[in-house]
Design a protein around this motif. Sequence first.
Motif, mmCIF file in Angstrom:
data_model
loop_
_atom_site.group_PDB
_atom_site.id
_atom_site.type_symbol
_atom_site.label_atom_id
_atom_site.label_comp_id
_atom_site.label_asym_id
_atom_site.label_seq_id
_atom_site.Cartn_x
_atom_site.Cartn_y
_atom_site.Cartn_z
ATOM 1 N N UNK A 193 0.868 -1.191 0.000
ATOM 2 C CA UNK A 193 0.000 0.000 0.000
ATOM 3 C C UNK A 193 0.894 1.227 0.000
ATOM 4 N N UNK A 194 0.528 2.250 -0.784
ATOM 5 C CA UNK A 194 1.328 3.474 -0.881
ATOM 6 C C UNK A 194 0.522 4.659 -0.345
ATOM 7 N N UNK A 195 1.211 5.557 0.394
ATOM 8 C CA UNK A 195 0.559 6.664 1.084
ATOM 9 C C UNK A 195 1.243 7.983 0.752
ATOM 10 N N UNK A 196 0.446 9.060 0.700
ATOM 11 C CA UNK A 196 1.001 10.385 0.423
ATOM 12 C C UNK A 196 1.508 11.040 1.709
ATOM 13 N N UNK A 197 1.914 12.297 1.594
ATOM 14 C CA UNK A 197 2.496 13.026 2.729
ATOM 15 C C UNK A 197 1.528 13.179 3.898
ATOM 16 N N UNK A 198 0.228 13.226 3.603
ATOM 17 C CA UNK A 198 -0.782 13.342 4.658
ATOM 18 C C UNK A 198 -1.158 11.990 5.270
ATOM 19 N N UNK A 199 -0.538 10.924 4.767
ATOM 20 C CA UNK A 199 -0.838 9.591 5.289
ATOM 21 C C UNK A 199 -2.046 8.942 4.643
ATOM 22 N N UNK A 200 -2.551 9.551 3.571
ATOM 23 C CA UNK A 200 -3.714 9.008 2.874
ATOM 24 C C UNK A 200 -3.265 7.946 1.870
ATOM 25 N N UNK A 201 -4.013 6.854 1.791
ATOM 26 C CA UNK A 201 -3.733 5.818 0.827
ATOM 27 C C UNK A 201 -3.926 6.376 -0.578
ATOM 28 N N UNK A 202 -2.984 6.112 -1.477
ATOM 29 C CA UNK A 202 -3.116 6.590 -2.850
ATOM 30 C C UNK A 202 -3.285 5.453 -3.846
ATOM 31 N N UNK A 203 -2.491 4.418 -3.702
ATOM 32 C CA UNK A 203 -2.552 3.284 -4.619
ATOM 33 C C UNK A 203 -1.819 2.111 -3.990
ATOM 34 N N UNK A 204 -1.743 1.031 -4.727
ATOM 35 C CA UNK A 204 -1.035 -0.129 -4.226
ATOM 36 C C UNK A 204 -0.411 -0.923 -5.351
ATOM 37 N N UNK A 205 0.486 -1.811 -4.979
ATOM 38 C CA UNK A 205 1.199 -2.642 -5.942
ATOM 39 C C UNK A 205 1.126 -4.090 -5.471
ATOM 40 N N UNK A 206 0.562 -4.954 -6.302
ATOM 41 C CA UNK A 206 0.512 -6.377 -5.976
ATOM 42 C C UNK A 206 1.858 -6.974 -6.303
ATOM 43 N N UNK A 207 2.480 -7.662 -5.351
ATOM 44 C CA UNK A 207 3.816 -8.217 -5.541
ATOM 45 C C UNK A 207 3.807 -9.667 -6.002
ATOM 46 N N UNK A 208 2.761 -10.386 -5.681
ATOM 47 C CA UNK A 208 2.701 -11.788 -6.081
ATOM 48 C C UNK A 208 2.132 -12.658 -4.983
ATOM 49 N N UNK A 209 2.313 -13.968 -5.143
ATOM 50 C CA UNK A 209 1.735 -14.931 -4.210
ATOM 51 C C UNK A 209 2.629 -16.159 -4.104
ATOM 52 N N UNK A 210 2.424 -16.888 -3.035
ATOM 53 C CA UNK A 210 3.039 -18.207 -2.862
ATOM 54 C C UNK A 210 1.917 -19.234 -2.794
ATOM 55 N N UNK A 211 2.095 -20.312 -3.502
ATOM 56 C CA UNK A 211 1.114 -21.384 -3.482
ATOM 57 C C UNK A 211 1.294 -22.249 -2.243
ATOM 58 N N UNK A 212 0.330 -23.078 -2.002
ATOM 59 C CA UNK A 212 0.385 -24.006 -0.883
ATOM 60 C C UNK A 212 1.516 -25.013 -1.064
ATOM 61 N N UNK A 213 1.987 -25.550 0.043
ATOM 62 C CA UNK A 213 2.981 -26.605 -0.011
ATOM 63 C C UNK A 213 4.414 -26.142 -0.178
ATOM 64 N N UNK A 214 4.712 -24.912 0.206
ATOM 65 C CA UNK A 214 6.052 -24.358 0.023
ATOM 66 C C UNK A 214 6.658 -23.923 1.358
ATOM 67 N N UNK A 215 7.973 -24.038 1.435
ATOM 68 C CA UNK A 215 8.750 -23.382 2.480
ATOM 69 C C UNK A 215 9.853 -22.646 1.732
ATOM 70 N N UNK A 216 9.740 -21.337 1.679
ATOM 71 C CA UNK A 216 10.711 -20.557 0.920
ATOM 72 C C UNK A 216 10.690 -19.096 1.340
ATOM 73 N N UNK A 217 11.680 -18.378 0.873
ATOM 74 C CA UNK A 217 11.710 -16.938 1.089
ATOM 75 C C UNK A 217 11.191 -16.262 -0.173
ATOM 76 N N UNK A 218 10.155 -15.471 -0.001
ATOM 77 C CA UNK A 218 9.543 -14.712 -1.086
ATOM 78 C C UNK A 218 10.354 -13.431 -1.274
ATOM 79 N N UNK A 219 10.868 -13.198 -2.473
ATOM 80 C CA UNK A 219 11.621 -11.988 -2.788
ATOM 81 C C UNK A 219 10.921 -11.233 -3.901
#
Length: 132
Positions: A65-91
């Motif tokens: 989630x991205x916020x402006x100088x007043x702390x108001x939400x402006x937009x967001x960026x979806x980074x991705x997902x991890x499926x079930x059955x994994x043990x890993x570091x999401x980068x």
Amino acid sequence: DFVEQNTEGMGKYPESTYSLKITGNFDQHSLIKSKKIPVTLGTNYTISVFANTLDLNGTLHFYVDEFDEQGEWTTGVWLGELETGKIETFFRDYTPSSSLLKNASLSIYTNPETLGSAYVDRVQWFDKTLYE
């Protein structure tokens, strides 16, 4: 509440004792949200999260989630997902989308109808230029 501290050793080795447990809920999102972090346009960041989804029936999602100088939400960026059955570091790399942005926060969540549990640990957010 569908997020709790876990002390059953589901975190990242070598300090695996503690982690956050997020339990899926059939009727609503289950959500972990970070504090707001100062960000700068033109700076590239890397976000990493250790995740264990072995006991999850669904996917674990990552969103900024991205916020402006007043702390108001402006937009967001979806980074991705991890499926079930994994043990890993999401980068994922993240770059703020506008000069109007001053802060951002990371959300880790499951969608409705996701059942079971996932464990997250070692959430890190760092300026890539410091390590290049």
